[in-house]
Scaffold this active site. Structure first.
Site, PDB file in Angstrom:
ATOM      1  N   HIS A 108       1.094  -0.935  -0.485  1.00 20.26           N
ATOM      2  CA  HIS A 108      -0.293  -0.059   0.238  1.00 20.26           C
ATOM      3  C   HIS A 108       1.104   1.275  -0.113  1.00 20.26           C
ATOM      4  O   HIS A 108       1.720   1.172   0.122  1.00 20.26           O
ATOM      5  CB  HIS A 108      -0.926  -0.042   1.400  1.00 20.26           C
TER       6      HIS A 108
ATOM      7  N   HIS B 232       3.966   7.115   3.876  1.00 22.46           N
ATOM      8  CA  HIS B 232       4.951   6.568   3.666  1.00 22.46           C
ATOM      9  C   HIS B 232       4.452   4.954   2.803  1.00 22.46           C
ATOM     10  O   HIS B 232       3.642   5.431   2.000  1.00 22.46           O
ATOM     11  CB  HIS B 232       5.185   5.474   5.283  1.00 22.46           C
TER      12      HIS B 232
ATOM     13  N   GLU C 114       7.714   1.233   5.324  1.00 24.70           N
ATOM     14  CA  GLU C 114       7.376  -0.077   6.118  1.00 24.70           C
ATOM     15  C   GLU C 114       7.649  -0.934   5.334  1.00 24.70           C
ATOM     16  O   GLU C 114       7.562  -1.312   4.261  1.00 24.70           O
ATOM     17  CB  GLU C 114       5.573   0.116   6.730  1.00 24.70           C
TER      18      GLU C 114
END
Lengths: 134, 134
Positions: free
Chosen positions: A7, A79, A130
């Protein structure tokens, strides 16, 4: 090592307004808002055919996105999240290469119920990365 | 209206260094650098299984990413690009909804040889959004 883009996370002050932009203006499929008190955010997912956008709104005191929104009052891309097959092996390889893992370096259970780690933006082109175990 | 996430663009000062981070540290498949003088950038693509990351480095005078790098000297996520089936129909719908299209509103041929438009960050959660005809 990295696999799919799981994502892209966008931090916003008003997740209802941001959801309406994606649902009504951009015509995307938008989930309900979910409070994630363990993570200090509320989330909404925008489902695209090949990945998803995660909208984040601060929740409670000391939200991890509060400072970002102070610097970016209109919101912004917070992010990117890449999938890895084995998060501990990925961490060990990154640390051996001199990259900094945020926090104590131990994977935590993220907003999707899977182990995650965050990497230092200074080591990754100024972007917060991430990693999520696929 | 919006379909696939075509790419996430990351602006960097040193595309060779950024390419090495993605190739060597993150273990991704990284393309050669291509100069795009018409767009004032050089590009490198990171091929992920479901989408791509576009690294951008300023090229020549007046690069469109120069100001962004002044504000973000380590680099950072510059924009996201969503695919649409019909870019002129998408533009007309967005304008009717009150969203601002950058420039003169006419699609230009982008770095992938397809018609693109950019949308005003203030209308899209503080994020610069590119639309590309699929």
């Amino acid at each position: 090592m990295i696999g799919r883009l799981n994502h892209v996370a966008i931090a916003v002050r008003d997740i209802a307004k941001a959801s309406a932009v994606y649902r009504d203006t951009l015509g995307a499929e938008v989930s309900e808002k979910v409070a994630q008190p363990d993570h200090g955010v509320s989330t909404v997912f925008i489902h695209l055919p090949n990945t998803k956008i995660e909208l984040l709104e601060p929740l409670g005191e000391g939200s991890p996105i509060a400072k970002f929104l102070d610097k970016n009052p209109d919101g912004g891309i917070h992010h990117v999240c890449y999938e890895v097959d084995d998060i501990k092996a990925a961490r060990d390889k990154l640390k051996a290469d001199g990259a900094r893992v945020l926090g104590d370096g131990e994977p935590k259970i993220g907003a999707h119920g899977k182990p995650v780690l965050f990497l230092h933006p200074k080591d990754f082109c100024g972007t917060l990365v991430e990693l999520e175990q696929a």
